[in-house]
Design a protein around this motif. Sequence first.
Motif, mmCIF file in Angstrom:
data_model
loop_
_atom_site.group_PDB
_atom_site.id
_atom_site.type_symbol
_atom_site.label_atom_id
_atom_site.label_comp_id
_atom_site.label_asym_id
_atom_site.label_seq_id
_atom_site.Cartn_x
_atom_site.Cartn_y
_atom_site.Cartn_z
ATOM 1 N N SER A 189 0.580 -1.209 -0.061
ATOM 2 C CA SER A 189 0.186 0.137 0.054
ATOM 3 C C SER A 189 0.810 1.315 -0.049
ATOM 4 C CB SER A 189 -0.984 0.000 1.026
ATOM 5 O OG SER A 189 -0.107 -0.167 2.315
ATOM 6 N N ASP A 190 2.132 1.229 0.732
ATOM 7 C CA ASP A 190 3.065 2.526 0.465
ATOM 8 C C ASP A 190 3.731 2.575 -0.822
ATOM 9 O OD1 ASP A 190 4.596 0.197 0.915
ATOM 10 O OD2 ASP A 190 5.853 1.150 2.156
ATOM 11 N N GLN A 191 3.598 1.711 -1.814
ATOM 12 C CA GLN A 191 4.295 1.811 -2.959
ATOM 13 C C GLN A 191 3.178 2.279 -3.901
ATOM 14 O OE1 GLN A 191 6.644 -1.460 -3.899
ATOM 15 N NE2 GLN A 191 7.484 -1.668 -1.967
#
Length: 381
Positions: free
Chosen positions: A132-134
Amino acid sequence: MIGYISDNLLLPILDFFYGLVPSYGLAIVALTVVIRLALFPLSNGSIRSARRMRIAQPVMQKRQAEIKARFASNPQKQQEELGKLMKEFGSPLAGCLPLLVQMPILFALFATLRGSPFADVPYTLNLKVLPSDQIAAVEPKPFSSASHSIFITETDHVPVIASLPGGTKIGSGESVQIQLQTKSGTPFSEVLTDVDNGQSFLPDWTVTKGESIVSVSDSGTITALAPGDATVEGKIPGLAARSGFLFIKALGQVGFYTEGSINWDIAILVGSFGVSLFISQLLSGMGMPANPQQATANKITPVMITGMFLFFPLPAGVLLYMVIANIFQAAQTFLLTREALPDNLQAILDEQLKQAQTPAAATAGGAIGNRLPFEPKGGNK
């Protein structure tokens, strides 16, 4: 190009024949005959060229070797003489051009018979789930599948694509909806509202790779579970995939051996294909001198190709087309073997046949000459 030919040429012809005789099996036979008749001049060129090259090749190879040896120090003269040789006998590549011209039509016909209404139509989406952070750093690239014409009635079909507006890269924990729509953007579900039993044409979505990576609902909603690669596939049922014809149980039936039983209709079609191919190859050698290498190839090739189709899954409708096309090809080959040859090639063929008969006569004469003068013809007494 293949999709264009299928949608704008082959499917209208198919619709026409189905309108005359409401049988998809007969429509396949009629479509095959029409296409083979349309390609008849091109196929003639390929078969005729192959026959003439088979006769001329030994002489051409000998003459080419002589020209290269004689003009080894004069490349310009060598090319000039080789050009004259090609004018005399024709180029070995002359038969390839007609074959290349007809290939797009044949590929389109093959694709048409593997699609709706004769088989279930698959839509495959290869997905990549990112942490999700990428995902925020990834630029969305909308994805659209190839268009397939889907039959929703016996004569009505619409081009349908599967799309993901946000692309095939999904963030872990996200959910995206697969959109099935026509080329004009109309949702496929809306098209089906006016169709009897239209819900039966909605796709059955499954995860074929990466069940721990994504899940998919019956309505086509994909939920990303964990980072990784996954594949989702949906199949729209073919209208005639389960329709029979003569001894064929279902035109969409795929595979010689499925679910622990032999599909004898597929076995008969594959066997008929092999026999028709073998006969076509035998006919191509009619009136030619014996060629042991060619004879061996004529025996092995049909067996290899037939064996391949036993285990390479093709729908019964495609196999029906291949059998009819082979029968047509065999008849066309037979007609062309009776065609008069140019005088120069006929003279070469006559000499080749004469040389082929001479060793046989010499062998027979040698066998008689080896008997003792007093030996009876029936052997020792």
